[in-house]
Scaffold this motif. Structure first.
Motif, PDB file in Angstrom:
ATOM      1  N   MET A   1      26.759  42.723  69.946  1.00 10.75           N
ATOM      2  CA  MET A   1      27.606  43.786  69.441  1.00 10.75           C
ATOM      3  C   MET A   1      28.017  43.483  68.008  1.00 10.75           C
ATOM      4  O   MET A   1      28.489  42.407  67.707  1.00 10.75           O
ATOM      5  CB  MET A   1      28.865  43.875  70.298  1.00 10.75           C
ATOM      6  CG  MET A   1      28.839  44.948  71.302  1.00 10.75           C
ATOM      7  SD  MET A   1      30.490  45.099  71.997  1.00 10.75           S
ATOM      8  CE  MET A   1      30.149  46.346  73.109  1.00 10.75           C
ATOM      9  N   SER A   2      27.897  44.494  67.212  1.00 11.25           N
ATOM     10  CA  SER A   2      28.285  44.310  65.826  1.00 11.25           C
ATOM     11  C   SER A   2      29.755  44.663  65.662  1.00 11.25           C
ATOM     12  O   SER A   2      30.416  45.180  66.566  1.00 11.25           O
ATOM     13  CB  SER A   2      27.417  45.198  64.925  1.00 11.25           C
ATOM     14  OG  SER A   2      27.724  46.554  65.174  1.00 11.25           O
ATOM     15  N   PHE A   7      34.754  48.104  66.546  1.00  8.62           N
ATOM     16  CA  PHE A   7      35.714  49.016  65.916  1.00  8.62           C
ATOM     17  C   PHE A   7      35.681  50.386  66.587  1.00  8.62           C
ATOM     18  O   PHE A   7      36.713  51.004  66.847  1.00  8.62           O
ATOM     19  CB  PHE A   7      35.404  49.136  64.411  1.00  8.62           C
ATOM     20  CG  PHE A   7      36.284  50.115  63.702  1.00  8.62           C
ATOM     21  CD1 PHE A   7      37.618  49.810  63.450  1.00  8.62           C
ATOM     22  CD2 PHE A   7      35.797  51.352  63.305  1.00  8.62           C
ATOM     23  CE1 PHE A   7      38.436  50.717  62.799  1.00  8.62           C
ATOM     24  CE2 PHE A   7      36.608  52.270  62.661  1.00  8.62           C
ATOM     25  CZ  PHE A   7      37.934  51.943  62.405  1.00  8.62           C
ATOM     26  N   ALA A   8      34.473  50.887  66.907  1.00  9.23           N
ATOM     27  CA  ALA A   8      34.328  52.191  67.560  1.00  9.23           C
ATOM     28  C   ALA A   8      34.969  52.175  68.951  1.00  9.23           C
ATOM     29  O   ALA A   8      35.642  53.133  69.347  1.00  9.23           O
ATOM     30  CB  ALA A   8      32.859  52.574  67.650  1.00  9.23           C
ATOM     31  N   LEU A  13      39.447  53.715  72.538  1.00  8.78           N
ATOM     32  CA  LEU A  13      40.534  53.342  73.448  1.00  8.78           C
ATOM     33  C   LEU A  13      41.878  53.858  72.952  1.00  8.78           C
ATOM     34  O   LEU A  13      42.698  54.339  73.752  1.00  8.78           O
ATOM     35  CB  LEU A  13      40.565  51.826  73.636  1.00  8.78           C
ATOM     36  CG  LEU A  13      39.420  51.231  74.462  1.00  8.78           C
ATOM     37  CD1 LEU A  13      39.499  49.708  74.475  1.00  8.78           C
ATOM     38  CD2 LEU A  13      39.437  51.786  75.876  1.00  8.78           C
ATOM     39  N   ILE A  14      42.114  53.782  71.661  1.00  7.23           N
ATOM     40  CA  ILE A  14      43.363  54.296  71.087  1.00  7.23           C
ATOM     41  C   ILE A  14      43.442  55.810  71.279  1.00  7.23           C
ATOM     42  O   ILE A  14      44.487  56.352  71.642  1.00  7.23           O
ATOM     43  CB  ILE A  14      43.488  53.899  69.608  1.00  7.23           C
ATOM     44  CG1 ILE A  14      43.725  52.394  69.492  1.00  7.23           C
ATOM     45  CG2 ILE A  14      44.609  54.678  68.925  1.00  7.23           C
ATOM     46  CD1 ILE A  14      43.670  51.858  68.080  1.00  7.23           C
ATOM     47  N   LEU A  15      42.334  56.511  71.031  1.00  7.02           N
ATOM     48  CA  LEU A  15      42.310  57.963  71.233  1.00  7.02           C
ATOM     49  C   LEU A  15      42.529  58.329  72.702  1.00  7.02           C
ATOM     50  O   LEU A  15      43.260  59.279  73.004  1.00  7.02           O
ATOM     51  CB  LEU A  15      40.999  58.552  70.731  1.00  7.02           C
ATOM     52  CG  LEU A  15      40.837  58.638  69.216  1.00  7.02           C
ATOM     53  CD1 LEU A  15      39.440  59.113  68.861  1.00  7.02           C
ATOM     54  CD2 LEU A  15      41.881  59.565  68.632  1.00  7.02           C
TER      55      LEU A  15
END
Length: 104
Positions: A1-2, A7-8, A13-15
């Motif tokens: 995983m990059s 970040f995505a 998760l925040i959304l």
């Protein structure tokens, strides 16, 4: 995983958390408004708000409007006179009860 994938995932998760929090606040809104305005059917409005939110907001606006209204009791002229007579009788009985208390 990059780093971009991580970040995505964090942004998603925040959304997701924000959507759930907004859904909960909107579900509680009619009940809170009704309780704050001392509505006689505040508990029914609260349950309806949650039910409306669970059903996808179909009836939620109805409960929101209901939270802002006060029920009006429509009485006939004869019924209004009976109510006034009852108030007078209650006042007379209360006065009679307080005069008895003073005698003891």
């Amino acid at each position: 995983m990059s780093g971009l994938d991580i970040f995505a995932i964090i942004v998603l998760l925040i959304l997701l958390f924000a959507v759930v929090a907004i859904w909960i606040v909107l579900a509680m809104l009619p009940g809170k408004i009704a309780a704050k305005r001392n509505h006689p059917q505040a508990e029914a409005i609260n349950i309806g708000g949650w039910l409306g939110a669970i059903l996808g907001g179909v009836f939620w606006p109805v409960f929101l409007v209901w939270a802002f209204t006060k029920p009006i009791r429509i009485t006939s002229a004869g019924e209004a006179e009976e109510i006034q007579d009852l108030y007078k009788r209650i006042a007379a009985l209360e006065a009679q009860g307080t005069s008895r208390v003073g005698r003891k």
